[in-house]
Scaffold this active site. Sequence first.
Site, PDB file in Angstrom:
ATOM      1  N   LYS A  13      -5.834 -12.626 -72.912  1.00  0.00           N
ATOM      2  CA  LYS A  13      -5.067 -13.799 -72.122  1.00  0.00           C
ATOM      3  C   LYS A  13      -4.448 -13.152 -70.836  1.00  0.00           C
ATOM      4  O   LYS A  13      -4.653 -13.841 -69.596  1.00  0.00           O
ATOM      5  CB  LYS A  13      -4.072 -14.201 -72.922  1.00  0.00           C
ATOM      6  N   ARG A  88       5.701 -19.596 -77.574  1.00  0.00           N
ATOM      7  CA  ARG A  88       5.133 -19.049 -78.718  1.00  0.00           C
ATOM      8  C   ARG A  88       5.476 -19.706 -80.177  1.00  0.00           C
ATOM      9  O   ARG A  88       5.353 -19.103 -81.054  1.00  0.00           O
ATOM     10  CB  ARG A  88       5.723 -17.463 -78.615  1.00  0.00           C
ATOM     11  N   ARG A 122      -6.537  -0.019 -77.060  1.00  0.00           N
ATOM     12  CA  ARG A 122      -6.085  -0.275 -75.551  1.00  0.00           C
ATOM     13  C   ARG A 122      -5.151   0.837 -75.065  1.00  0.00           C
ATOM     14  O   ARG A 122      -4.434   1.470 -75.852  1.00  0.00           O
ATOM     15  CB  ARG A 122      -5.207  -1.607 -75.618  1.00  0.00           C
ATOM     16  N   ARG A 155       0.405   1.104 -75.442  1.00  0.00           N
ATOM     17  CA  ARG A 155       1.739   0.399 -75.751  1.00  0.00           C
ATOM     18  C   ARG A 155       2.412   0.552 -76.800  1.00  0.00           C
ATOM     19  O   ARG A 155       1.908   0.602 -78.116  1.00  0.00           O
ATOM     20  CB  ARG A 155       1.525  -1.038 -75.528  1.00  0.00           C
ATOM     21  N   ARG A 166       2.386  -8.423 -85.631  1.00  0.00           N
ATOM     22  CA  ARG A 166       2.193  -9.311 -84.438  1.00  0.00           C
ATOM     23  C   ARG A 166       1.094 -10.330 -84.808  1.00  0.00           C
ATOM     24  O   ARG A 166       1.376 -11.499 -84.232  1.00  0.00           O
ATOM     25  CB  ARG A 166       1.651  -8.730 -83.231  1.00  0.00           C
TER      26      ARG A 166
HETATM   27  P1  AMP Z   1       2.754 -10.023 -75.017  1.00  0.00           P
HETATM   28  O1  AMP Z   1       2.727  -9.071 -74.104  1.00  0.00           O
HETATM   29  O2  AMP Z   1       2.581 -11.355 -74.803  1.00  0.00           O
HETATM   30  O3  AMP Z   1       1.956  -9.426 -76.056  1.00  0.00           O
HETATM   31  O4  AMP Z   1       4.273  -9.910 -75.716  1.00  0.00           O
HETATM   32  C1  AMP Z   1       5.033  -8.714 -76.049  1.00  0.00           C
HETATM   33  C2  AMP Z   1       6.177  -9.078 -76.725  1.00  0.00           C
HETATM   34  O5  AMP Z   1       7.035  -9.591 -75.946  1.00  0.00           O
HETATM   35  C3  AMP Z   1       5.986  -9.970 -77.944  1.00  0.00           C
HETATM   36  O6  AMP Z   1       5.537  -9.056 -79.187  1.00  0.00           O
HETATM   37  C4  AMP Z   1       7.373 -10.499 -78.185  1.00  0.00           C
HETATM   38  O7  AMP Z   1       8.092  -9.315 -78.861  1.00  0.00           O
HETATM   39  C5  AMP Z   1       7.896 -10.675 -76.760  1.00  0.00           C
HETATM   40  N1  AMP Z   1       7.525 -11.731 -76.245  1.00  0.00           N
HETATM   41  C6  AMP Z   1       6.564 -12.301 -75.331  1.00  0.00           C
HETATM   42  N2  AMP Z   1       6.776 -13.599 -74.962  1.00  0.00           N
HETATM   43  C7  AMP Z   1       7.369 -14.258 -75.823  1.00  0.00           C
HETATM   44  C8  AMP Z   1       7.685 -15.484 -76.245  1.00  0.00           C
HETATM   45  N3  AMP Z   1       7.457 -16.450 -75.348  1.00  0.00           N
HETATM   46  N4  AMP Z   1       8.958 -15.672 -77.337  1.00  0.00           N
HETATM   47  C9  AMP Z   1       9.116 -14.647 -77.986  1.00  0.00           C
HETATM   48  N5  AMP Z   1       8.984 -13.317 -77.531  1.00  0.00           N
HETATM   49  C10 AMP Z   1       8.130 -13.160 -76.582  1.00  0.00           C
END
Ligand code: AMP
Length: 208
Positions: A13, A88, A122, A155, A166
């Site tokens: 994404k 989310r 990654r 990461r 996740r």
């Molecule tokens: P991502 O980079 O989108 O995979 O997000 C990394 C982490 O950020 C997630 O595993 C959550 O801990 C937090 N996070 C990102 N977006 C959200 C969201 N919309 N709601 C809650 N936590 C979020």
Amino acid sequence: MNLIFLGPPGAGKGTMASRLAQDKGIPHISTGDIFRENINNGTDLGKKVKSILDSGDLVPDELTVELVKDRLNQGDVSNGFILDGFPRTIPQAEALEDFASIDAVILFTLPDEEIVKRLSGRRVHKPSGRTYHILFSPPKVPGKDDVTGEELIQRGDDSEESIRNRLDVYRKQTQPLVDFYRKKNLLKEVDAGPAPDEVYEKLTANLP
Ligand code: AMP
């Protein structure tokens, strides 16, 4: 054009969003990136969310919704935006309806085994955000960024335990959004399996 990018972690994404954002001249708003930036800069928000991100759990809805609401109040969203990683949860999606109208929701699909393979390989160049994959898109020199030669990192939440959590969180909390947006006739599916150029082509062909 106001878009939401939905899909499991590792579906690409972020890569697709940043490419499309550049092509269309609209901002790419990634809540994950905003949280990570705050963690790197040691802000109060960063301190609050660090352990949540490391474990792969979700940051509380109220906090995340406020953050996105503030971001969508900035002037650069007047021609559109791409929300990557938000909403989310159903409460986040319901809250979003009060302050933004959405033209389409793109769902990137990918089988679980592929997700784990992608995330565990990654590697990221932290200062620029450039991402690599040890098998599918390796750097020219192992462990080093192609442009600066600096060290690549994994990461914190790309550890195996965190990846499993996740995926679990995605299934339980985020997957219900697929039906939520399908019922509103906003959902468009894109197979995230092929090479990036092919996925991008399908994505742009699916836009309203
Ligand atoms: P991502 O980079 O989108 O995979 O997000 C990394 C982490 O950020 C997630 O595993 C959550 O801990 C937090 N996070 C990102 N977006 C959200 C969201 N919309 N709601 C809650 N936590 C979020």
